[in-house]
Motif scaffolding. Sequence first.
Motif, short mmCIF file in Angstrom:
data_model
loop_
_atom_site.label_atom_id
_atom_site.label_comp_id
_atom_site.label_asym_id
_atom_site.label_seq_id
_atom_site.Cartn_x
_atom_site.Cartn_y
_atom_site.Cartn_z
N GLN A 64 -13.66 0.70 -45.68
CA GLN A 64 -14.19 2.06 -45.86
C GLN A 64 -15.20 2.40 -44.77
N LEU A 65 -16.12 1.48 -44.49
CA LEU A 65 -17.13 1.73 -43.46
C LEU A 65 -16.50 1.76 -42.07
N ALA A 66 -15.50 0.90 -41.83
CA ALA A 66 -14.83 0.88 -40.53
C ALA A 66 -14.09 2.19 -40.26
N PHE A 67 -13.62 2.85 -41.30
CA PHE A 67 -12.94 4.13 -41.15
C PHE A 67 -13.86 5.14 -40.46
N ASN A 68 -15.16 5.04 -40.74
CA ASN A 68 -16.13 5.97 -40.15
C ASN A 68 -16.87 5.41 -38.95
N TYR A 69 -17.11 4.07 -38.93
CA TYR A 69 -17.98 3.50 -37.89
C TYR A 69 -17.37 2.33 -37.13
N GLY A 70 -16.16 1.94 -37.45
CA GLY A 70 -15.52 0.90 -36.69
C GLY A 70 -16.18 -0.46 -36.80
N LEU A 71 -16.45 -1.08 -35.66
CA LEU A 71 -16.90 -2.47 -35.60
C LEU A 71 -18.21 -2.71 -36.34
N ALA A 72 -19.04 -1.69 -36.51
CA ALA A 72 -20.31 -1.84 -37.22
C ALA A 72 -20.09 -2.27 -38.67
N ALA A 73 -18.87 -2.05 -39.18
CA ALA A 73 -18.57 -2.47 -40.56
C ALA A 73 -18.54 -3.98 -40.70
N TRP A 74 -18.51 -4.71 -39.59
CA TRP A 74 -18.42 -6.17 -39.63
C TRP A 74 -19.73 -6.81 -40.10
N TRP A 75 -20.81 -6.06 -40.10
CA TRP A 75 -22.12 -6.65 -40.38
C TRP A 75 -22.21 -7.29 -41.75
N PHE A 76 -21.49 -6.78 -42.74
CA PHE A 76 -21.60 -7.38 -44.07
C PHE A 76 -21.10 -8.81 -44.06
N THR A 77 -19.88 -9.02 -43.56
CA THR A 77 -19.33 -10.38 -43.57
C THR A 77 -19.97 -11.24 -42.48
N LEU A 78 -20.34 -10.64 -41.36
CA LEU A 78 -21.02 -11.42 -40.31
C LEU A 78 -22.37 -11.92 -40.82
#
Length: 523
Positions: A64-78
């Motif tokens: 859902q977050l990647a749909f709007n912000y792309g790679l920044a959505a990785w921060w949760f799992t990173l």
Amino acid sequence: MTTLTVIGIFCVLALIIGVGILSSRKVKDEKDFINGGGKAGSLLLCGAIMGSLVSSQATIGTAQLAFNYGLAAWWFTLGAGIGCLFLAVVYVRPLRRSSCMTELQVISEEYGALPGKLGSVLCSIGIFISVLAQVVACAGLITVLFPQVSIPAAAVLSIAVMCVYVIFGGSWGAGMGGVVKLILLCIASIAGLIFVLVSSGGVSGLLGGLKHLLAGTDLGLIQKSANGLNNLNTASDVSNRFVNLIARGAAKDLGSGLSLVLGVLSTQTYAQAIWCGKSDKVSRRGALLSACLIPPIGIAGTAIGLFMRAHYITQAEVAALANAGLPAPQLPVLANTIQVFPSFLLNHMPHLFAGIVLGTLFISVVGGGAGLSLGMATIMVKDIFNKITFKNSEKRRTGAPRTELLVTRCTIAGILLVSAVIAATVSDTTINDMGFLSMGLRAAVVFVPLSCALFLRGRINQRCALLSIVISPLAVIFGSFLNLSFDPLFLGLAVALLICAIGYFIPRKKEAVLQGKREEATL
């Protein structure tokens, strides 16, 4: 949704229910229920950690977050992976050598009963908010898959599966269910990532599709009115938003990552998994395995979100284009972005496989809620119920096995039942906003006092530790109302560090060292 999809979903649910029932046979007493009797191997321990940590935010939320912000959505799992790394390298040995069963017991034994009790209450509130968010997400997923099911009915079904997942087998159930989910989720992530890369022509093709759809087009120029995001005037704007780890701003995204790191270290559920291990080495391996496996799952979710952004539009964007007198692209329409991940599976994957993955996704959310409820119940029983019920100090620590097992199971059921009642009446948006507050509360209450108790034993003044536990979460709550440019967790941590730093330089008198025992004796 086809018959094969439904069959796939129910096959996964039947598998997990079977695992839950099987795991119940391994529970002979409360130690087996709470920490697996300290007999778990690395894979089971990894399953217990990932079963709770890789839930709705790591899957649905990332796409859902990647749909709007792309790679920044990785921060949760990173951030979650980095947190597991710190847990393995820094915290495994001190936690296990404490001979405690909850993080709040560690705090209580170092600073006295009052800090431990207050910390237990505040930490339980923080965990409950996350449990509630998982129930809401689970109910929402059910209504997406089965629109004819009402929200109240979906909430009841959600907690029923959560109960089977954990209430019979406790840590064994969470761990064994987590292993099954881990295997299915890894297969799903690999399959989804391969599909996205192959169908898009690789990373360059995926980015090219985004630029073609959004760079300077009508859709790119109504982003502000439709989504509250900056308009995308050029190809460079598209790259800066979707191929940028700090697309939402350095303070926001780095803060999100740090909050996950500290959240892993401050949550009872993950420490509880560490106590399940046969040895320090086994526990460390389990946490390290989690650290290696969690971030790639986020990469797959991010790729799916980007693929969906290049091929779908939202109802809000259609409305914004219509208001501007512009035609909408001839693309499938999503009612809202929470549908990104489920829609990808239903529309782009083989039907049976989609059902299996959707079932796994459902269990991911279920596992998150079940694992967190187990951690919350452990705190409530070990750190509150035992201290009120038992006069003898050793009994307060260990409890009465049969009574405690029954009370823990009833507490889990009660937590989930209350969550279902609230989930039936509270909106998704409210719960998502409160999720950030939950992480901040847990880290503010636990992280600094716990770390000092483990690594600076006998060095921090007890009254300062108590002040830190009380004032730091209040600072987080206060900061959340100030519309700060950074995560209010940082304000809470700064307060905790300052108070404990002052406590380091205030000598602990000999009487103070015994204060905790005197407080225990007067309860």
